[in-house]
Design a protein around this motif. Sequence first.
Motif, PDB file in Angstrom:
ATOM      1  N   ARG A   1       0.858  -1.191   0.000  1.00  0.00           N
ATOM      2  CA  ARG A   1       0.000   0.000   0.000  1.00  0.00           C
ATOM      3  C   ARG A   1       0.894   1.240   0.000  1.00  0.00           C
ATOM      4  NH1 ARG A   1      -5.272  -1.032   1.555  1.00  0.00           N
ATOM      5  NH2 ARG A   1      -5.486   1.160   2.098  1.00  0.00           N
ATOM      6  N   LEU A   2       0.287   2.370  -0.281  1.00  0.00           N
ATOM      7  CA  LEU A   2       1.003   3.650  -0.250  1.00  0.00           C
ATOM      8  C   LEU A   2       0.472   4.501   0.896  1.00  0.00           C
ATOM      9  CD1 LEU A   2       1.107   4.586  -4.058  1.00  0.00           C
ATOM     10  CD2 LEU A   2       2.864   3.437  -2.695  1.00  0.00           C
ATOM     11  N   PHE A   3       1.389   5.135   1.611  1.00  0.00           N
ATOM     12  CA  PHE A   3       0.941   6.069   2.647  1.00  0.00           C
ATOM     13  C   PHE A   3       0.172   7.210   1.984  1.00  0.00           C
ATOM     14  CE2 PHE A   3       4.518   4.254   5.122  1.00  0.00           C
ATOM     15  CZ  PHE A   3       3.816   3.926   6.271  1.00  0.00           C
ATOM     16  N   GLY A   4      -1.042   7.397   2.470  1.00  0.00           N
ATOM     17  CA  GLY A   4      -1.891   8.442   1.905  1.00  0.00           C
ATOM     18  C   GLY A   4      -2.503   9.321   2.970  1.00  0.00           C
ATOM     19  N   ALA A   5      -3.610   9.970   2.614  1.00  0.00           N
ATOM     20  CA  ALA A   5      -4.251  10.941   3.511  1.00  0.00           C
ATOM     21  C   ALA A   5      -4.711  10.298   4.808  1.00  0.00           C
ATOM     22  CB  ALA A   5      -5.424  11.601   2.799  1.00  0.00           C
ATOM     23  N   GLU A   6      -5.275   9.080   4.704  1.00  0.00           N
ATOM     24  CA  GLU A   6      -5.793   8.433   5.911  1.00  0.00           C
ATOM     25  C   GLU A   6      -4.677   8.110   6.882  1.00  0.00           C
ATOM     26  OE1 GLU A   6      -8.672   4.691   7.216  1.00  0.00           O
ATOM     27  OE2 GLU A   6      -7.991   4.905   5.144  1.00  0.00           O
ATOM     28  N   GLU A   7      -3.574   7.557   6.381  1.00  0.00           N
ATOM     29  CA  GLU A   7      -2.462   7.204   7.254  1.00  0.00           C
ATOM     30  C   GLU A   7      -1.845   8.448   7.904  1.00  0.00           C
ATOM     31  OE1 GLU A   7      -3.374   3.916   4.770  1.00  0.00           O
ATOM     32  OE2 GLU A   7      -2.849   5.961   4.213  1.00  0.00           O
ATOM     33  N   VAL A   8      -1.600   9.473   7.095  1.00  0.00           N
ATOM     34  CA  VAL A   8      -0.976  10.687   7.637  1.00  0.00           C
ATOM     35  C   VAL A   8      -1.928  11.394   8.602  1.00  0.00           C
ATOM     36  CG1 VAL A   8      -0.028  12.945   7.046  1.00  0.00           C
ATOM     37  CG2 VAL A   8       0.511  10.957   5.632  1.00  0.00           C
ATOM     38  N   LEU A   9      -3.220  11.398   8.260  1.00  0.00           N
ATOM     39  CA  LEU A   9      -4.180  12.078   9.129  1.00  0.00           C
ATOM     40  C   LEU A   9      -4.321  11.376  10.462  1.00  0.00           C
ATOM     41  CD1 LEU A   9      -6.419  14.151   9.689  1.00  0.00           C
ATOM     42  CD2 LEU A   9      -8.012  12.615   8.523  1.00  0.00           C
ATOM     43  N   PHE A  10      -4.525  10.042  10.444  1.00  0.00           N
ATOM     44  CA  PHE A  10      -4.829   9.339  11.690  1.00  0.00           C
ATOM     45  C   PHE A  10      -3.589   8.926  12.465  1.00  0.00           C
ATOM     46  CE2 PHE A  10      -8.976   8.988   9.758  1.00  0.00           C
ATOM     47  CZ  PHE A  10      -9.816   9.113  10.848  1.00  0.00           C
TER      48      PHE A  10
ATOM     49  N   ALA B   1     -12.238  14.331  12.046  1.00  0.00           N
ATOM     50  CA  ALA B   1     -11.336  13.304  11.499  1.00  0.00           C
ATOM     51  C   ALA B   1     -12.022  11.955  11.409  1.00  0.00           C
ATOM     52  CB  ALA B   1     -10.081  13.221  12.361  1.00  0.00           C
ATOM     53  N   PHE B   2     -12.733  11.554  12.468  1.00  0.00           N
ATOM     54  CA  PHE B   2     -13.396  10.261  12.444  1.00  0.00           C
ATOM     55  C   PHE B   2     -14.592  10.271  11.494  1.00  0.00           C
ATOM     56  CE2 PHE B   2     -10.957   9.705  16.335  1.00  0.00           C
ATOM     57  CZ  PHE B   2     -10.545   8.392  16.206  1.00  0.00           C
ATOM     58  N   THR B   3     -15.227  11.424  11.344  1.00  0.00           N
ATOM     59  CA  THR B   3     -16.302  11.523  10.352  1.00  0.00           C
ATOM     60  C   THR B   3     -15.747  11.341   8.943  1.00  0.00           C
ATOM     61  OG1 THR B   3     -17.547  13.032  11.783  1.00  0.00           O
ATOM     62  CG2 THR B   3     -18.113  13.025   9.450  1.00  0.00           C
ATOM     63  N   TRP B   4     -14.634  11.979   8.690  1.00  0.00           N
ATOM     64  CA  TRP B   4     -14.006  11.822   7.389  1.00  0.00           C
ATOM     65  C   TRP B   4     -13.636  10.357   7.136  1.00  0.00           C
ATOM     66  CZ3 TRP B   4      -9.235  10.074   5.777  1.00  0.00           C
ATOM     67  CH2 TRP B   4      -8.896  10.344   4.452  1.00  0.00           C
ATOM     68  N   ARG B   5     -13.117   9.696   8.205  1.00  0.00           N
ATOM     69  CA  ARG B   5     -12.757   8.268   8.068  1.00  0.00           C
ATOM     70  C   ARG B   5     -13.982   7.420   7.734  1.00  0.00           C
ATOM     71  NH1 ARG B   5     -12.246   3.915   7.091  1.00  0.00           N
ATOM     72  NH2 ARG B   5     -10.910   2.252   7.910  1.00  0.00           N
ATOM     73  N   GLY B   6     -15.099   7.669   8.421  1.00  0.00           N
ATOM     74  CA  GLY B   6     -16.306   6.905   8.137  1.00  0.00           C
ATOM     75  C   GLY B   6     -16.849   7.159   6.749  1.00  0.00           C
ATOM     76  N   MET B   7     -16.854   8.423   6.334  1.00  0.00           N
ATOM     77  CA  MET B   7     -17.352   8.743   5.002  1.00  0.00           C
ATOM     78  C   MET B   7     -16.429   8.192   3.922  1.00  0.00           C
ATOM     79  SD  MET B   7     -20.212  10.191   5.414  1.00  0.00           S
ATOM     80  CE  MET B   7     -20.473  10.758   3.731  1.00  0.00           C
ATOM     81  N   ALA B   8     -15.124   8.169   4.207  1.00  0.00           N
ATOM     82  CA  ALA B   8     -14.199   7.581   3.243  1.00  0.00           C
ATOM     83  C   ALA B   8     -14.458   6.092   3.082  1.00  0.00           C
ATOM     84  CB  ALA B   8     -12.757   7.836   3.685  1.00  0.00           C
TER      85      ALA B   8
END
Length: 779
Positions: free
Chosen positions: A128-137, A363-370
């Motif tokens: 996998r590639l480090f992306g927005a989710e990894e950097v954000l969380f 942040a957790f809302t964004w994770r759920g919507m993602a």
Amino acid sequence: MMTAGPSSSLRLVVALLVMVSLCLGAAVTSSAWRTWGTPFAALLVDPYGAFSSVYLPRWNEQRLPLRHPNPVVACDGVPIDVALARQGRFPGQQLHDCIQRAHDAGRTHVSLVFLQQGQSLTLQQPLRLFGAEEVLFLYGVYAVVGAFLLWSGLLVLLLAGRRDGAVAYGVLCISSFVFLLTLFDYHTRAAFMPLFIVSRLGTGVGLIWLGYAFPERPVRFRRFWRTALAALSAGALGVAVWLLVAPHAGLETAWMRARVNDFSQVSLLVCGLSILARIRGSTGRQRAELLSAAWGLALLPVLVAFFVFFGRGLYLMVPCLIATLPLSIGHGLIRQNVLEVTAVLTRRLMAVPLVLAGLLAAAFTWRGMAQLLATYGVPDVLPGVTAVGVFMALVLVGKPWVDRLFFPATLQFRPTVEQLSDELAAPRNPEAIRDTVERVVLRWLSTSRAQVLDTSELDTVPHLPEDATPRLSAGAHLWTQESAWERKLLVPMRSLGELRGVLLLAPKEQQALYTSEDLELLHTIASLAGVALHNTQVLRELEQLRQAQVDAAHEEKRLALALLSAEISHEMAYPLNFFRHLLRQGGKGQVLDGEDIDIGREEIERLERMLTSLRRLSLPPPRLEPVPVLPRVRRALDLIRDQVQEGRVETEVDVARELTLLAEPDAMVQLFANLLRNAVQAAGPAGRIGVRAWVADTERVLEVWDSGPGVPETARDTLFDPWVTTRQGGLGLGLAVTQRIVRRFGWSITVHREDDRTCFRVHTPLDGSIQAVATQEVA
């Protein structure tokens, strides 16, 4: 915000910590940004190659059969060489290089071999590639919570009076900030590995230190515990140095790293259990302080340990749990002032945790919507829009909730001011205003005492600052110089820039912090009370002035009556003396002269007219008629004949027979009689007196003179005032009556000294007209 600020050295230390933290944050953020787009094997390992519990559930479809610290021993069949650590290539870096080669070769999976309980376990892990989710969380959320901890710790260091508990909390927060900030880097680039290791051990030491020193050190075995903590800190520092040096020396670190993990878990439990034990053994205020912060200090370590041990998939909840630590400390500060803070609670302070909660929720809302985006094909922009909406909604909804919970004065402001305005409209005395203000304040403010002091009572307040009066007069509130739990608040009550009183307030119940809204409402109440006190003072002064005017009017009437009666008795003396003279002659058998009889008859008529005026209690307007002056002069001399003959006083009259003035005959006689009698008395035995008249410029002058010593300079200004006399035994009414007569005719009278004569001159218009006629009413 503070009443007694921190020392300059402490400010400097905190400023340096802030600068270092900003530089460190910028460097670590840059490192985290460079991981964006780099490959990884759907799991993380630390620099030593140990599997990490830092994990996102969507990396793998099934739960991995690994536990920390299972080490990775091979990648794509290539063994991980621990000995290369001497050259600075730790096992974690070797794994990252292997994954990068697989990604460059276009492969989608990589084969990893882990050692678990002495047996090899091979996993085929997707790349996998480090992306927005990894950097954000894995970085952003942890960094934000760490910044919140740092802000909380530095704020407590600045404001707290209990230094032991404040320093312990500060050490814990600073260590936790560095730990959370470098956690992602420790599992990726490992550029800040030394800071992570030191901060991890420092966090454990901080937890144990906090359990010992919060909110203050125990009294028993204090020296022992201090020595134990010092030894623990030195040991932790030694372990950190060894972990950094040992790989370069080719030494195995697995056992020590396992003990560090145990130490981290144990420190969480020790902190929680020590707080619970101290709650059980404490009473009174200490128990209340511990209970106010126990939900974070005692329960948080247990929950964090549980998630770290058993909840790999729930590891994302750990930063949220960690954030409750400063929240619980803050709750204890606000409700119980557990660290003896000398500060006022402001909304700006509460904005930080509110924004933090909004960011975490977003942040957790964004994770759920993602996740929905990946499952149901939700548009890409929707998770971001939803996250922003959740953040705004939480902040907007949370602000009234925070105000209601921590700033009740905000809700009480309008009704309290309206009620106070209504109640202050009625009281008319300072005591009633003081009672009203004290009652209204105690109705909404949780304090044991609210007292309104007069400015003269300020000196009775102990522990006042030396510049208390100038500061209060300038409109600033101040605190007494006592401990944070005993100091009293003084709010000035001013009106028109003048200090009218002071509102004295005891500490809030349970030593809770005063808020900025409390102070704003108290200043408003004090201002209204100051205006009310000023109004009562003005009303009192007006009442005093009105009473003084009433008393003056009564006194004026009394004096007028006294003057009128004295004047009449004074004027009746002339005819009575004349009648006594006639009776003396008749008693000797002498024949009365016809002229004397006519004079007596006229004097009786004049007395009747006086009595008529007295019955009316008024002085009627003058009834003017042409009055020959010379006969009035002679009549006046006849009235004082006894005094002239008794003193052998020589008289001279130089008045033209044809001189006539518009006047009243009786008043003219009264005028000359008063002046001539004064002249006889001033001239003394064998003296000389006289009357003369002449024309000067545009006026006619009537003069009565005497050869006496003259009027003293000190008596000239009050010579014509009632009851003023220069002669022993005199009443002081003759000249006052004379001046009243002169003014009624619009004339004027002056006194002069020429050669050896004292001259009283009456100035009349040349045409004989009356320039000012006034009627005096006496009531």
